[in-house]
Design an enzyme around this catalytic site. Structure first.
Site, short mmCIF file in Angstrom:
data_model
loop_
_atom_site.label_atom_id
_atom_site.label_comp_id
_atom_site.label_asym_id
_atom_site.label_seq_id
_atom_site.Cartn_x
_atom_site.Cartn_y
_atom_site.Cartn_z
N ARG A 64 0.83 -1.16 -0.01
CA ARG A 64 -0.01 0.02 -0.01
C ARG A 64 0.84 1.23 0.01
O ARG A 64 0.24 2.36 -0.39
CB ARG A 64 -0.94 -0.03 1.22
N GLU A 101 3.14 -6.89 12.90
CA GLU A 101 1.99 -7.08 14.11
C GLU A 101 1.34 -8.41 13.80
O GLU A 101 0.89 -9.15 14.59
CB GLU A 101 0.88 -5.99 13.63
P1 AMP Z 1 4.28 -2.55 11.39
O1 AMP Z 1 5.61 -3.08 10.61
O2 AMP Z 1 3.87 -3.62 12.48
O3 AMP Z 1 4.35 -1.18 11.64
O4 AMP Z 1 3.33 -2.89 10.22
C1 AMP Z 1 3.14 -2.18 9.21
C2 AMP Z 1 2.62 -2.64 7.89
O5 AMP Z 1 1.68 -3.65 7.99
C3 AMP Z 1 2.10 -1.65 7.02
O6 AMP Z 1 2.74 -1.73 5.79
C4 AMP Z 1 0.51 -1.92 6.87
O7 AMP Z 1 0.00 -1.91 5.72
C5 AMP Z 1 0.18 -3.43 7.70
N1 AMP Z 1 -0.40 -3.16 8.69
C6 AMP Z 1 0.09 -3.46 10.17
N2 AMP Z 1 -1.16 -3.49 11.09
C7 AMP Z 1 -2.26 -2.99 10.42
C8 AMP Z 1 -3.51 -2.57 10.58
N3 AMP Z 1 -4.02 -2.87 11.95
N4 AMP Z 1 -4.52 -2.23 9.64
C9 AMP Z 1 -4.09 -1.92 8.55
N5 AMP Z 1 -2.70 -2.40 7.99
C10 AMP Z 1 -1.87 -2.98 8.99
#
Ligand code: AMP
Length: 176
Positions: A64, A101
């Site tokens: 995205r 996550e």
């Molecule tokens: P992080 O590495 O945990 O900061 O996760 C970020 C990536 O995971 C981003 O590229 C988001 O597109 C996706 N992502 C993580 N959690 C969510 C969420 N709750 N809703 C949408 N996309 C998420």
């Protein structure tokens, strides 16, 4: 960005519980993308985070981050560089593993995508734990890029992602 615009953007984001795994509240941005005015406002807001600096490359994070990042690069008159999930880039790459996550992953950048000391704006849709962005910053620095800012459309503040990115300027349009 005007308060009314921020409210319209926030209202358009769709919360989807338990996607892609139980316990995750997924922030679905497709209603924003599907509305020309809202998409334009989001892209403009992200481009404004680089105000006052000349950016050579906008880096978008798979997948995205590509949607917002490519549009931001057009506004800034900068090149666009994709950081992709492992196995998608055809040329010589740098690679970095990280946890997110909901799982584990590896991302890559082409070694020749950024020249030494080029100024870089990093774009992704959402900051959660910060693992993805942290790995992206390592990749960009490993090939000599200078990160001006890391800008997200959405920041989930309770997950503390910002703390993992200390040393870089972190910007977000909407925070939850
Ligand atoms: P992080 O590495 O945990 O900061 O996760 C970020 C990536 O995971 C981003 O590229 C988001 O597109 C996706 N992502 C993580 N959690 C969510 C969420 N709750 N809703 C949408 N996309 C998420």
């Amino acid at each position: 960005m005007r308060k009314e615009e921020l409210q319209r953007l926030s209202a358009a984001i769709r919360d989807v519980p338990d996607f892609p795994k139980p316990g995750i509240l997924f922030k679905d941005i497709t209603p924003v993308l599907g509305d020309g005015e809202l998409f334009e406002a989001a892209v403009r807001g992200l481009a404004e985070t680089a105000q006052g600096t000349s950016i050579d490359k906008v880096v978008g994070i798979d997948a995205r981050g590509f949607i917002f990042g490519a549009a931001v690069s057009m506004i800034l008159g900068a090149g666009f560089v994709p950081i992709r999930k492992k196995g998608k880039l055809p040329w010589a790459t740098e690679i970095e593993s990280y946890s997110l996550e909901y799982g584990e992953a590896e991302i890559e950048i082409h070694k020749d995508a950024i020249m030494k000391d080029e100024k870089v704006l990093v774009i992704d849709d959402l900051l959660a734990t910060g693992g993805t962005a942290q790995a992206a910053l390592k990749l960009i620095k490993s090939i000599g890029g200078q990160v001006v800012a890391v800008s997200f459309f959405i920041e989930l503040t309770s997950l503390g992602g910002r703390e993992r990115l200390t040393g870089s300027r972190v910007e977000a349009i909407l925070t939850y």
